[in-house]
Design a protein around this motif. Structure first.
Motif, PDB file in Angstrom:
ATOM      1  N   ALA A  40       0.200   6.547  -6.671  1.00 29.20           N
ATOM      2  CA  ALA A  40      -1.102   7.205  -6.804  1.00 29.20           C
ATOM      3  C   ALA A  40      -0.972   8.714  -6.627  1.00 29.20           C
ATOM      4  O   ALA A  40      -1.573   9.498  -7.376  1.00 29.20           O
ATOM      5  N   GLU A  41      -0.190   9.121  -5.644  1.00 28.47           N
ATOM      6  CA  GLU A  41      -0.028  10.550  -5.395  1.00 28.47           C
ATOM      7  C   GLU A  41       0.681  11.215  -6.579  1.00 28.47           C
ATOM      8  O   GLU A  41       0.314  12.317  -6.990  1.00 28.47           O
ATOM      9  N   MET A  44       0.834  -1.212   0.000  1.00 30.87           N
ATOM     10  CA  MET A  44       0.000   0.000   0.000  1.00 30.87           C
ATOM     11  C   MET A  44       0.870   1.265   0.000  1.00 30.87           C
ATOM     12  O   MET A  44       0.541   2.253  -0.658  1.00 30.87           O
ATOM     13  N   THR A  45       1.962   1.215   0.724  1.00 32.86           N
ATOM     14  CA  THR A  45       2.828   2.393   0.787  1.00 32.86           C
ATOM     15  C   THR A  45       3.448   2.686  -0.575  1.00 32.86           C
ATOM     16  O   THR A  45       3.490   3.840  -1.023  1.00 32.86           O
ATOM     17  N   ALA A  99       0.718   3.959  -2.769  1.00 38.60           N
ATOM     18  CA  ALA A  99       0.296   5.318  -2.389  1.00 38.60           C
ATOM     19  C   ALA A  99       1.189   6.363  -3.046  1.00 38.60           C
ATOM     20  O   ALA A  99       0.717   7.417  -3.488  1.00 38.60           O
TER      21      ALA A  99
END
Lengths: 95, 95
Positions: free
Chosen positions: A51-52, A44-45, A48
């Motif tokens: 995604a950012e 997830m990190t 993330a």
């Protein structure tokens, strides 16, 4: 990256080239299983950050080693190229 | 940290001292709102490290600036001191 809503035909064509994802209530959905929380949250990190950078963010949930992801483009009212691009990036991270 | 299931009376007493959390389907639940994804995922990353250190992990979901957290102790079949300890830590991280 286009933020225009894709047609049903375009979605079907792109889904055929995207391993592991399905359509659920109009969103791209994939469930991933990791051995433990560190594996799941590590994924997830990394996702993330991607995604950012894309300025396109997932809807997702996590319970221990399980991550459930749903992708859609709210301001387009459906799926766009962005969703398929993020899904492909996530597959590469999971790979 | 005790992993024994708390009684209804014990849960009620602890909930009264815990800001922002409520009972939902037998779990401790809190919804947090951040200005954006970086705020939300930044909180989750800090909370993930605390959870891993406690070896007690949340059920949680995230959509952009929103984080919804549910806590329970599966192997105890209900709420334990661990859930309240993790909730308190998350409150401190949320500030």
């Amino acid at each position: 990256m286009k933020r225009e809503k894709l047609s049903s035909e375009e979605i079907t064509a792109r889904l055929g080239q995207l391993e592991g994802w399905s359509l659920a209530a109009g969103k791209l959905k994939r469930e991933l299983q990791f051995p433990d929380f560190v594996g799941a949250f590590g994924f997830m990190t990394r996702a993330a950050l991607v995604a950012e950078r894309m300025n396109h963010h997932p809807e997702w949930s996590n319970v221990y080693g399980r991550v459930v992801i749903e992708l859609t483009t709210h301001d387009a009212g459906g799926l766009t190229e962005l969703d398929f691009a993020l899904a492909k990036c996530m597959n590469e991270l999971y790979g």
